[in-house]
Scaffold this active site. Structure first.
Site, PDB file in Angstrom:
ATOM      1  N   GLU A  81       1.909 -23.387  21.307  1.00 50.33           N
ATOM      2  CA  GLU A  81       3.016 -22.432  21.562  1.00 50.33           C
ATOM      3  C   GLU A  81       2.798 -21.739  22.919  1.00 50.33           C
ATOM      4  O   GLU A  81       3.726 -21.638  23.728  1.00 50.33           O
ATOM      5  CB  GLU A  81       3.035 -21.424  20.417  1.00 50.33           C
ATOM      6  CG  GLU A  81       4.000 -20.269  20.542  1.00 50.33           C
ATOM      7  CD  GLU A  81       3.822 -19.277  19.367  1.00 50.33           C
ATOM      8  OE1 GLU A  81       3.952 -19.698  18.199  1.00 50.33           O
ATOM      9  OE2 GLU A  81       3.537 -18.095  19.624  1.00 50.33           O
ATOM     10  N   LYS A  91      -2.879 -23.806  12.151  1.00 59.23           N
ATOM     11  CA  LYS A  91      -1.955 -22.770  12.646  1.00 59.23           C
ATOM     12  C   LYS A  91      -2.440 -22.208  13.985  1.00 59.23           C
ATOM     13  O   LYS A  91      -1.647 -21.947  14.886  1.00 59.23           O
ATOM     14  CB  LYS A  91      -1.810 -21.648  11.599  1.00 59.23           C
ATOM     15  CG  LYS A  91      -0.992 -20.451  12.095  1.00 59.23           C
ATOM     16  CD  LYS A  91       0.439 -20.857  12.396  1.00 59.23           C
ATOM     17  CE  LYS A  91       1.380 -19.878  13.003  1.00 59.23           C
ATOM     18  NZ  LYS A  91       1.122 -18.604  13.471  1.00 59.23           N
ATOM     19  N   ARG A 120       0.839  -1.202   0.000  1.00 61.39           N
ATOM     20  CA  ARG A 120       0.000   0.000   0.000  1.00 61.39           C
ATOM     21  C   ARG A 120       0.878   1.259   0.000  1.00 61.39           C
ATOM     22  O   ARG A 120       0.690   2.148  -0.800  1.00 61.39           O
ATOM     23  CB  ARG A 120      -0.936  -0.012   1.213  1.00 61.39           C
ATOM     24  CG  ARG A 120      -2.132   0.912   1.073  1.00 61.39           C
ATOM     25  CD  ARG A 120      -3.213   0.489   2.035  1.00 61.39           C
ATOM     26  NE  ARG A 120      -2.737   0.546   3.411  1.00 61.39           N
ATOM     27  CZ  ARG A 120      -2.882   1.585   4.211  1.00 61.39           C
ATOM     28  NH1 ARG A 120      -3.514   2.658   3.804  1.00 61.39           N
ATOM     29  NH2 ARG A 120      -2.411   1.557   5.440  1.00 61.39           N
ATOM     30  N   HIS A 148      -1.520 -24.618  16.535  1.00 62.80           N
ATOM     31  CA  HIS A 148      -0.055 -24.488  16.706  1.00 62.80           C
ATOM     32  C   HIS A 148       0.224 -23.386  17.729  1.00 62.80           C
ATOM     33  O   HIS A 148       1.040 -23.544  18.638  1.00 62.80           O
ATOM     34  CB  HIS A 148       0.597 -24.169  15.350  1.00 62.80           C
ATOM     35  CG  HIS A 148       1.986 -23.604  15.442  1.00 62.80           C
ATOM     36  ND1 HIS A 148       2.254 -22.311  15.853  1.00 62.80           N
ATOM     37  CD2 HIS A 148       3.199 -24.160  15.215  1.00 62.80           C
ATOM     38  CE1 HIS A 148       3.549 -22.111  15.869  1.00 62.80           C
ATOM     39  NE2 HIS A 148       4.140 -23.214  15.475  1.00 62.80           N
ATOM     40  N   ASN A 149      -0.460 -22.277  17.575  1.00 61.49           N
ATOM     41  CA  ASN A 149      -0.217 -21.158  18.488  1.00 61.49           C
ATOM     42  C   ASN A 149      -0.696 -21.463  19.904  1.00 61.49           C
ATOM     43  O   ASN A 149      -0.079 -21.026  20.874  1.00 61.49           O
ATOM     44  CB  ASN A 149      -0.884 -19.885  17.956  1.00 61.49           C
ATOM     45  CG  ASN A 149      -0.058 -19.250  16.858  1.00 61.49           C
ATOM     46  OD1 ASN A 149       0.679 -19.932  16.169  1.00 61.49           O
ATOM     47  ND2 ASN A 149      -0.172 -17.945  16.683  1.00 61.49           N
ATOM     48  N   SER A 174       4.339 -20.097  10.090  1.00 62.65           N
ATOM     49  CA  SER A 174       4.991 -19.947  11.388  1.00 62.65           C
ATOM     50  C   SER A 174       6.509 -19.899  11.232  1.00 62.65           C
ATOM     51  O   SER A 174       7.071 -20.544  10.363  1.00 62.65           O
ATOM     52  CB  SER A 174       4.634 -21.099  12.321  1.00 62.65           C
ATOM     53  OG  SER A 174       5.349 -20.941  13.533  1.00 62.65           O
TER      54      SER A 174
END
Ligand code: 6PG
Length: 519
Positions: free
Chosen positions: A222, A215, A62, A218-219, A159
């Site tokens: 984490e 994902k 942008r 996954h977090n 990730s």
């Protein structure tokens, strides 16, 4: 004829391998293999990653200044085949068909605005790939909107942070198979590699939504891993009385055993780091104890509840972030509320260090069991057919939760695709059964000392609930029936039952059609 052969020979030399020797003008005239929109640090690095694997990349942003920065970086990092464009129209015009565009802008509205801006110039058969940490229902909505124009949409979890984006992240794509097949040759090359023999840390997660879901979990894992390490650090520091250097050496040592992982590795480095703003002490001791977050862990916990899957370790990690955030309240509470008396339990240092190592391992396995359980439930509900062994495989390298343990998890799900819970895999069951006393000693020590171990304890409670064939849930069912006539089932016969528990208890009449309640 001779001229045709010459031209053909010249064309053949313009292969991906030789592309890095092309001049900027030549690159500018080419159709690019892929486009990348959104040049914050992740976007820049991922664009350079693709270009350094020989793919010609068009970039756009942008604010145009970032385009110049990226073009300059491509030049500096070895004349990589990357061209800058200054408008969505020019950007799309540089791509070979079917066009493939990766978007790496802030999740939410900016993604919608970007799709709106670029899709205007795209056509049927093209593919848009959103690489942000996005809430998966948003991706399903975008897929449905773009499908009307024949544009295919992929939601791809990425990730590995900035370093991973540049040198090899873990990539978790979900979307139409046909679209995935178009990007597979690119992502297979750009993803991290792990295992022996080496394999790319990516693969087809399933239809739209599945990649972002994987994902998201996954977090969540984490969050769990980080909290577990935090609790161990708290015990080492405040019960065992170890200093930062000693702890750093311990984590370094653990990193060469079965706890080997990126988060253990960075913890060792963090602990050893001296403060550079003052001459005294370590950075870690100067950092305010308030955990920030962008919210993917919260989504994981929300989703666990939505799928009726217990994920207490991940929930405890999230709660711990909330409690940490209330620093001022905690400071005030610390003046009013007391911990146990001064009598700290006596601990044998070697024993507790060995116990902590084993407890951490058991809790980590439990955390994966919970995360995989959430993915499996959502996959069943949405008919995504997510392959849990692939998830573990993709997480072996490039991502934040990469760990040697993931090879064993991959093997467990490869051996049994219908494994109901990672804990009952033969190898893990044996390991956890053997290490559980160490885990129990750590949690007991924390409780006795007034050092909270919410994730270690929640994981242990989960283990102790999951491994028992009879829980006190019978009493809860009786209570529900007592005060609400919710009925119950029996262990000795089929059917629905209600008891007139006392004099005041009403007969609830015909039980046909009543159920004791869904989970
Ligand atoms: C990754 C990370 C990345 C990000 C987290 C941070 O896989 O590369 O998970 O996505 O660092 O979202 O999450 P919090 O800000 O919620 O801790």
């Amino acid at each position: 004829m001779f001229l045709t052969i010459l031209l053909f020979a010249a064309f053949c030399t313009t292969t991906l391998e030789s592309i890095q020797t092309l001049s900027t003008n030549e690159i500018n005239r080419m159709s690019c293999d892929i486009g990348l929109y959104g040049l914050a640090v992740m976007g820049q690095n991922f664009a350079l990653n693709m270009a350094s694997h020989g793919f010609t990349v068009a970039v756009c942003n942008r604010s145009p200044s970032k385009v110049d920065t990226t073009v300059q970086r491509a030049k500096d990092e070895g004349d990589l085949p990357l061209i800058g464009t200054k408008s969505p129209e020019e950007f799309i015009s540089k791509l070979s068909k079917p066009r493939k565009v990766v978007i790496l802008v802030q999740a939410g509205k900016p993604v919608d605005l970007t799709i709106e801006a670029i899709s205007e110039f795209m056509e049927e058969g093209d593919v848009i790939i959103d690489g942000g940490n996005e809430w998966f229902p948003n991706q399903i909505r975008r897929h449905e909107e773009l499908e009307k124009k024949g544009i295919m949409f992929i939601g791809m979890g990425i990730s590995g942070g900035e370093e991973g984006a540049r040198n090899g992240p873990s990539l978790m794509p979900g979307g139409p198979r046909k679209a995935y097949d178009l990007i597979e040759p690119i992502i297979m090359k750009c993803a991290a590699k792990a295992g022996d023999p080496e394999e790319p840390c990516t693969g087809y997660c399933g239809p739209i939504g599945a990649g972002n879901y994987v994902k998201m979990v996954h977090n969540g894992i984490e969050y769990g891993d980080m909290q577990l390490i935090g609790e161990v650090y708290d015990i080492l520091k405040n019960i065992v009385g170890m200093g930062n250097d000693e702890m750093a050496t311990l984590f370094e040592d653990w990193n060469s055993g079965d706890l080997e992982s990126y988060l253990i590795e960075i913890t060792a480095k963090i602990l050893a780091r001296k403060d550079d703003l003052t001459d005294d002490g370590y950075v870690v001791d100067k950092i305010l104890d308030k955990t920030g977050m962008k919210g993917t862990g919260r989504w994981t916990v929300q989703e666990a509840a939505e799928q009726s899957v217990a994920a207490p370790l991940i929930a405890a990690s999230l709660d711990s972030r909330y409690i940490s955030g209330r620093k001022e309240e905690r400071v005030a509470a610390s003046k009013v509320l007391q911990g146990p008396s001064n009598e700290m339990p006596q601990v044998d240092k070697d024993q507790i260090l060995s116990d902590l190592q084993q407890a951490l391992y058991c809790a980590k396995v439990t955390s994966y069991a919970q995360g995989m359980g959430i993915i499996q439930a959502a996959s069943d509900k949405n008919e995504w057919d997510v392959d849990l062994s692939l998830c573990a495989k993709m997480w072996r390298g490039g991502c934040i939760i990469r760990a040697s343990l993931l090879s064993k998890i991959t093997a467990a799900f490869e051996k049994n695709k219908d494994l109901q819970n990672l804990l009952v895999d033969e190898t893990f069951a044996e390991e956890i059964n053997a290490r559980q006393m160490a885990w129990r000693r750590v949690v007991s020590l924390g409780v006795a000392s007034g050092i909270a171990t919410p994730a270690l304890s929640a994981a242990l409670s989960y283990f102790d609930q999951y491994r028992r064939d009879r829980l006190p849930a019978n009493l809860i069912q009786a209570q529900r029936d007592f005060f609400g006539g919710h009925t119950y089932n029996r262990v000795d016969r089929d059917g629905t039952f209600h008891c007139l528990w006392d004099e005041t208890h009403k007969d609830i009449g015909d039980l046909t059609g009543r159920t004791a309640g869904e989970l």
